[in-house]
Design an enzyme around this catalytic site. Structure first.
Site, PDB file in Angstrom:
ATOM      1  N   THR A 186      -8.127   1.366  -3.314  1.00 35.40           N
ATOM      2  CA  THR A 186      -7.684   2.700  -4.105  1.00 35.40           C
ATOM      3  C   THR A 186      -8.161   3.010  -5.278  1.00 35.40           C
ATOM      4  O   THR A 186      -7.290   4.952  -4.999  1.00 35.40           O
ATOM      5  CB  THR A 186      -5.978   2.753  -4.250  1.00 35.40           C
ATOM      6  OG1 THR A 186      -5.272   1.810  -2.742  1.00 35.40           O
ATOM      7  CG2 THR A 186      -4.928   3.322  -4.510  1.00 35.40           C
ATOM      8  N   GLY A 203      -2.046   0.529  -1.484  1.00 38.30           N
ATOM      9  CA  GLY A 203      -1.874  -0.744  -2.451  1.00 38.30           C
ATOM     10  C   GLY A 203      -3.131  -1.679  -2.560  1.00 38.30           C
ATOM     11  O   GLY A 203      -2.905  -2.716  -2.059  1.00 38.30           O
ATOM     12  N   CYS A 204      -4.639  -1.082  -2.350  1.00 40.56           N
ATOM     13  CA  CYS A 204      -5.556  -1.864  -2.126  1.00 40.56           C
ATOM     14  C   CYS A 204      -6.615  -1.669  -2.758  1.00 40.56           C
ATOM     15  O   CYS A 204      -6.555  -0.477  -4.300  1.00 40.56           O
ATOM     16  CB  CYS A 204      -6.737  -0.491  -1.213  1.00 40.56           C
ATOM     17  SG  CYS A 204      -7.722  -1.063  -0.352  1.00 40.56           S
ATOM     18  N   GLY A 205      -7.072  -2.849  -2.821  1.00 37.92           N
ATOM     19  CA  GLY A 205      -8.338  -3.048  -4.380  1.00 37.92           C
ATOM     20  C   GLY A 205      -8.904  -1.822  -4.971  1.00 37.92           C
ATOM     21  O   GLY A 205      -9.936  -1.565  -5.585  1.00 37.92           O
TER      22      GLY A 205
END
Length: 159
Positions: free
Chosen positions: A38, A34-36
């Protein structure tokens, strides 16, 4: 101790030894779904496809320590990554990369190559390149795109 003295958990809970990766060039990455960053999974898979038959492995360690960006079980994370990004490189059980419960492998990696803010892992998608003989060659920041690592991998494979 050397890198090949460490072990960690597979997604199914079994133990995996770094000995299994001896004589291979490794890119070890702490990841989150759920990371920028990803979307870097796509670039990691491209590197893996390009070099896997030449003795290259990516070791993917999901980590939920940064803003809870790796929620879900190990299997849910794996299903997301294979479904959305088509990853085929090894993905292991979720770990901590900082703090009192950090994985011993990460304690070792951080000791070998410090980052800009010291030894702590700053964020998801910090990457460590390891040579065939187990030397930690370089540490890459989360902002370093996988494509920017290509030349380093190629050099290590040719060494």
């Amino acid at each position: 101790m050397e890198i090949y003295d460490y072990s960690f958990d597979a997604r199914d809970g079994s133990k995996v030894s770094m000995q299994d990766y001896k004589n291979k060039v490794l890119l070890i990455v702490n990841t989150a779904t759920g990371c920028g960053f990803t979307p870097q999974y796509k670039g990691l898979q491209e590197l893996y496809d390009k070099y896997k038959d030449q003795g290259f492995e990516i070791l993917d360690f999901p980590c939920n320590q940064f803003a809870n960006q790796a929620p879900g079980s190990d299997e849910e994370i794996h299903t997301f990554c294979t479904g959305r990004f088509g990853i085929t490189f090894p993905q292991f059980a979720k770990i901590d990369v900082n703090g009192k419960d950090e994985a011993p492998l990460y304690t070792y990696l951080k000791k070998e190559k410090k980052g800009i803010i010291g030894s702590s892992i700053k964020w998801n998608f910090t990457k460590f390149l390891v040579s065939k003989n187990g030397k930690v060659i370089k540490r890459f920041a989360p902002t370093d795109e996988p494509a920017s690592i290509d030349a380093y991998i190629k050099k290590e494979l040719e060494a």
